[in-house]
Scaffold this active site. Sequence first.
Site, PDB file in Angstrom:
ATOM      1  N   HIS A  20       6.778  29.869 -12.034  1.00  0.00           N
ATOM      2  CA  HIS A  20       8.143  30.139 -12.114  1.00  0.00           C
ATOM      3  C   HIS A  20       9.367  29.001 -12.899  1.00  0.00           C
ATOM      4  CE1 HIS A  20      12.197  31.834 -10.844  1.00  0.00           C
ATOM      5  NE2 HIS A  20      12.741  30.462 -10.958  1.00  0.00           N
ATOM      6  N   GLU A  21       8.913  27.762 -12.752  1.00  0.00           N
ATOM      7  CA  GLU A  21       9.361  26.872 -13.278  1.00  0.00           C
ATOM      8  C   GLU A  21       8.791  26.724 -14.820  1.00  0.00           C
ATOM      9  OE1 GLU A  21      12.032  25.712 -12.476  1.00  0.00           O
ATOM     10  OE2 GLU A  21      11.789  26.498 -10.407  1.00  0.00           O
TER      11      GLU A  21
ATOM     12  N   HIS B  36      10.917  28.752 -17.264  1.00  0.00           N
ATOM     13  CA  HIS B  36      12.035  28.097 -17.601  1.00  0.00           C
ATOM     14  C   HIS B  36      11.629  27.069 -18.796  1.00  0.00           C
ATOM     15  CE1 HIS B  36      14.508  30.056 -14.568  1.00  0.00           C
ATOM     16  NE2 HIS B  36      13.722  29.457 -13.735  1.00  0.00           N
TER      17      HIS B  36
END
Length: 419
Positions: free
Chosen positions: A18-19, A22
Amino acid sequence: MENVLAFVIIFGSLVFFHELGHFLLAKRAGIMVREFAIGFGPKIIGITKGETIYTIRLLPLGGYVRMAGEDFDTVEIQPGHRVGLVIGKTGKVEKIYLNRNVSNPDVLFLETEEADLEKELFIEGYDDEGQHVRYDVSRKTVVVEKGQETLIAPYDRQFESKPLGSRAMTIFAGPFFNFILAFFIFLAIGLLQGVPTNEPIISSVDSGTPAQVAGMKKGDYIKEVNGKPVTTWTEFSEVIQDSPGIPLQFKVDRNGESVSMVIKPATIKQDGREFGQIGVRYSSPVEKGPLKAVVYGAEQTIFWFKKIFELLGMLVTGKFTIDALSGPVGIYKATEEVAQYGIYNLMNWAAILSINLGIMNLLPLPALDGGRLLFFLFEGVRGKPIDKQKEGMVHFVGIMLLMVLMLVVTWNDIQRFFF
């Protein structure tokens, strides 16, 4: 210990990807990433590479990517502030000491008159001899305060300086990478284990169940339910689960002969919901092949995406209560149970959790990625961004409410599993 390890690896992997979404999109947009963190709270391990520090923190309940300009992390030097400067070979400032007591002989002291460390990149003021001087500041200047070094972030490297589309894609990339991860997990299952044919064939019938009482037998091929053709086991099981206590008309193929029967699914209550169950089991043969695995990965990702959205809809309409929600404790217990059935079941569970994490983060709620995307939508409609202080307050309130919800859900999990 194995269960704890499985939970940490699965949850850590979901947060990491998920990170990573980003992080990669921020880098692609030219945004400075100050920290890539897994977990919250005190830092356990920290490795600095380039302009980013990669950390693992104590509480494994999430993670974050801290981008320049997001949390008011820019350095401001007020007029009259006495600073120490280290000038590089190019004649530009490479290091700024905010502490008054510096024992470095290469430091030039300056009483600041004006400084801009974001756009024009300069600092000017009066040196110890009272002369007015002005220095250009390098784009890679380090500011030192109380022994902590911080790389300055020129405005074009800050999150807010980027076009609306780039900012939105950077935020959306986190949940999107969770969907990509789920696809690749399902793909790996398809490649390693094979792809179930998903044919609606009964492999066994439990004694004393509605199916056994009605005369269903091992090897029956389900052709129709209530006059509607059935082509996959998934379709068949969904009809059963959605019809608790409702008599259903079945038509099956038994050794080339068409057989009809009526079965009333038993009602099973679980997590505040009612499901239908007739007491049959499924063991599908599998097929292997790269193309089949790709199709399987896509189909499973879409299927669970839709299924989780359906559950969210039930939560909104009240058919699914907050008591049925699970937090970290519930996820750990579920992971513990799934792990007993082998690595492929554990992989399947990880993929479902990844989709769930992606969808939850896209909900238009403050403090979540979806909430930030909602503010970007407002910005696009208005033609200008929402006031940062107001947006920050909304997100702060959202974080507090999410913390309360997490506490309630965790308490429900504790009562459910330990009392």
